[in-house]
Design an enzyme around this catalytic site. Structure first.
Site, PDB file in Angstrom:
ATOM      1  CE  LYS A   1      50.340  55.326  -3.335  1.00 14.05           C
ATOM      2  NZ  LYS A   1      51.146  56.269  -3.009  1.00 14.05           N
TER       3      LYS A   1
ATOM      4  CE  LYS B   1      45.318  52.150   2.232  1.00 15.21           C
ATOM      5  NZ  LYS B   1      45.150  53.351   1.539  1.00 15.21           N
TER       6      LYS B   1
ATOM      7  CB  THR C   1      46.509  53.715  -1.954  1.00 16.68           C
ATOM      8  OG1 THR C   1      47.008  54.966  -2.383  1.00 16.68           O
ATOM      9  CG2 THR C   1      47.329  52.584  -2.553  1.00 16.68           C
TER      10      THR C   1
ATOM     11  CG  LEU D   1      37.423  59.053   0.272  1.00 17.19           C
ATOM     12  CD1 LEU D   1      36.268  58.642  -0.497  1.00 17.19           C
ATOM     13  CD2 LEU D   1      36.845  59.706   1.729  1.00 17.19           C
ATOM     14  N   PRO D   2      40.508  57.070   3.022  1.00 18.92           N
ATOM     15  CG  PRO D   2      39.886  56.668   5.273  1.00 18.92           C
ATOM     16  CD  PRO D   2      39.418  57.364   3.841  1.00 18.92           C
TER      17      PRO D   2
HETATM   18  P1  NAD Z   1      43.714  60.529   6.222  1.00 14.33           P
HETATM   19  O1  NAD Z   1      43.094  59.510   7.032  1.00 14.33           O
HETATM   20  O2  NAD Z   1      44.503  61.722   6.742  1.00 14.33           O
HETATM   21  O3  NAD Z   1      42.499  61.199   5.470  1.00 14.33           O
HETATM   22  C1  NAD Z   1      41.313  60.574   5.106  1.00 14.33           C
HETATM   23  C2  NAD Z   1      39.894  61.504   5.150  1.00 14.33           C
HETATM   24  O4  NAD Z   1      38.895  60.639   4.667  1.00 14.33           O
HETATM   25  C3  NAD Z   1      39.552  61.899   6.733  1.00 14.33           C
HETATM   26  O5  NAD Z   1      39.564  63.359   6.820  1.00 14.33           O
HETATM   27  C4  NAD Z   1      38.583  61.223   6.889  1.00 14.33           C
HETATM   28  O6  NAD Z   1      37.509  61.733   7.713  1.00 14.33           O
HETATM   29  C5  NAD Z   1      37.855  60.940   5.534  1.00 14.33           C
HETATM   30  N1  NAD Z   1      36.745  59.992   5.517  1.00 14.33           N
HETATM   31  C6  NAD Z   1      36.995  58.665   5.898  1.00 14.33           C
HETATM   32  N2  NAD Z   1      35.805  58.086   5.664  1.00 14.33           N
HETATM   33  C7  NAD Z   1      34.891  58.892   4.825  1.00 14.33           C
HETATM   34  C8  NAD Z   1      33.719  58.678   4.383  1.00 14.33           C
HETATM   35  N3  NAD Z   1      32.979  57.681   4.441  1.00 14.33           N
HETATM   36  N4  NAD Z   1      33.129  59.912   3.934  1.00 14.33           N
HETATM   37  C9  NAD Z   1      33.789  61.017   3.851  1.00 14.33           C
HETATM   38  N5  NAD Z   1      34.725  61.135   4.400  1.00 14.33           N
HETATM   39  C10 NAD Z   1      35.571  60.084   4.925  1.00 14.33           C
HETATM   40  O7  NAD Z   1      44.124  60.041   4.837  1.00 14.33           O
HETATM   41  P2  NAD Z   1      45.385  60.533   3.953  1.00 14.33           P
HETATM   42  O8  NAD Z   1      46.595  60.437   4.629  1.00 14.33           O
HETATM   43  O9  NAD Z   1      44.775  61.815   3.699  1.00 14.33           O
HETATM   44  O10 NAD Z   1      45.351  59.392   2.868  1.00 14.33           O
HETATM   45  C11 NAD Z   1      44.117  59.442   1.808  1.00 14.33           C
HETATM   46  C12 NAD Z   1      44.429  58.481   0.598  1.00 14.33           C
HETATM   47  O11 NAD Z   1      45.694  58.759  -0.048  1.00 14.33           O
HETATM   48  C13 NAD Z   1      44.762  57.265   1.244  1.00 14.33           C
HETATM   49  O12 NAD Z   1      44.100  56.162   0.260  1.00 14.33           O
HETATM   50  C14 NAD Z   1      46.109  56.928   1.150  1.00 14.33           C
HETATM   51  O13 NAD Z   1      46.621  55.651   1.188  1.00 14.33           O
HETATM   52  C15 NAD Z   1      46.679  57.809   0.021  1.00 14.33           C
HETATM   53  N6  NAD Z   1      48.114  58.512   0.252  1.00 14.33           N
HETATM   54  C16 NAD Z   1      48.732  59.189   1.307  1.00 14.33           C
HETATM   55  C17 NAD Z   1      49.624  59.784   1.197  1.00 14.33           C
HETATM   56  C18 NAD Z   1      50.219  60.442   2.502  1.00 14.33           C
HETATM   57  O14 NAD Z   1      51.365  60.772   2.455  1.00 14.33           O
HETATM   58  N7  NAD Z   1      49.405  60.921   3.654  1.00 14.33           N
HETATM   59  C19 NAD Z   1      50.285  59.889   0.212  1.00 14.33           C
HETATM   60  C20 NAD Z   1      49.932  59.042  -0.848  1.00 14.33           C
HETATM   61  C21 NAD Z   1      48.516  58.625  -0.950  1.00 14.33           C
END
Ligand code: NAD
Length: 304
Positions: free
Chosen positions: A172, A241, A97, A67-68
């Protein structure tokens, strides 16, 4: 855990890629996302849809979340329709994260309800999630780590950073400050070189053959900046963030943070000018605008 149902909540850049990887390795998934179209996409790829986080937690012993924000993770885990109310769930594997403080809070809140939390932030991006090559920074009980290891090994390389809740998050944030600082530094020097008349493609080749090579020069610039696609798969808002969380936690420890403060400022400037949903590789754009140049590797402009 084999082919029993695994819950997965959050089907964004990372969650969807992990869902595909888990499906390809024979796992049955029950999924939920706040966006119906994201659930539909996962269902089309073979997952079962759930109606809410609690519905997932009624149907799976192990629930993964990607989740974001820290707020979204707290809401999904402990809100009115949260995982905490599920009848079947035994453990939450938190892949997002969210920072050390929120991870500790989650761990304590769910422990009260008999649900173990394995804090498991990841690094390696969308490609790492899709290919099962993530670095996974776990913290939690040794027993839970061993239980989850076969599943985590499908996604990448799990490390038990510590048995202290939240320690995986600390690791992380350290990793991401490094990634953020080197991407920011690479953007700055690439703009300097282009302004001075160097060819950006030649610059990247030289950096990658020398001591200036970083993940940014090896992967992010060749894949998303030089071809001007800006599609690496991580949002500027999410990187902002992460570096802010690092700065808060470092400041609480009373250690020097000069470099982190500059990195945070650079990311906030990118978020404010490019938008929070922009790809984080757009960090080069405000620098390009200030210098009046473009780091464009699409034309072969090398002098021979
Ligand atoms: P993203 O924004 O692409 O995806 C987040 C998903 O969560 C979305 O589909 C959104 O609709 C859903 N969401 C948000 N609030 C919600 C809720 N209350 N209930 C249900 N679903 C909900 O983000 P991402 O890039 O996939 O990253 C996810 C996590 O992983 C973050 O914490 C990010 O910091 C971490 N991360 C991302 C990457 C990357 O390269 N993208 C790498 C490592 C870690």
């Amino acid at each position: 855990m084999g082919t029993t149902d695994i819950g997965l909540i959050g089907l964004g850049n990372m969650g969807f890629a992990m869902a595909a990887r888990l499906r390809d390795t024979g796992h049955r998934l029950v999924v939920f996302d706040a966006r119906a179209e994201s659930v539909d996409r996962a269902v089309a790829a073979g997952a079962a849809a759930a109606a809410s986080p609690v519905d997932v937690a009624d149907r799976a012993e192990t629930v993964l979340t990607s989740l974001p924000t820290p707020q979204a993770s707290l809401e999904v885990a402990t809100g009115r329709e949260g995982i905490v109310h599920g009848s079947r769930v035994r453990r939450l594997v938190e892949l997002s994260t969210i920072g050390t403080h929120t991870a500790r809070q989650l761990s304590a809140l769910l422990a009260d309800r008999g649900i173990a939390v394995l804090d498991c932030p990841v690094s390696g991006g969308v490609a790492g999630a899709r290919n099962g090559t993530l670095a996974i920074m776990a913290s939690g009980s040794v027993t839970e780590f061993h239980t989850a290891t076969p599943l985590l090994e499908v996604l990448g390389r799990p490390f038990l950073v510590s048995t202290e809740p939240g320690a995986g998050q600390t690791m992380k944030l350290i990793n991401n400050l490094m990634a953020a600082a080197t991407l920011a530094a690479t953007a700055e020097v690439m703009v300097m070189g282009v302004k001075a008349g160097l060819d950006p493609t030649v610059m990247i080749d030289v950096l990658n053959a020398g001591s200036g090579a970083t993940h940014a020069s090896r992967d992010k610039f060749p894949r998303s900046v030089l071809p001007r696609t800006f599609d690496f798969g991580f949002a500027t808002g999410l990187m902002t963030k992460d570096v802010r969380l690092y700065l808060q936690e470092a400041a609480q420890l009373g250690i020097p943070t000069d470099l982190a403060e500059t990195v945070v400022r650079r990311w906030e400037e990118t978020r404010d000018t490019q938008g929070p949903d922009s790809d984080f590789t757009t960090i080069v754009k405000p620098l390009e605008a200030a210098a009046g140049v473009i780091v464009d590797g699409r034309d072969d402009r090398r002098s021979h």
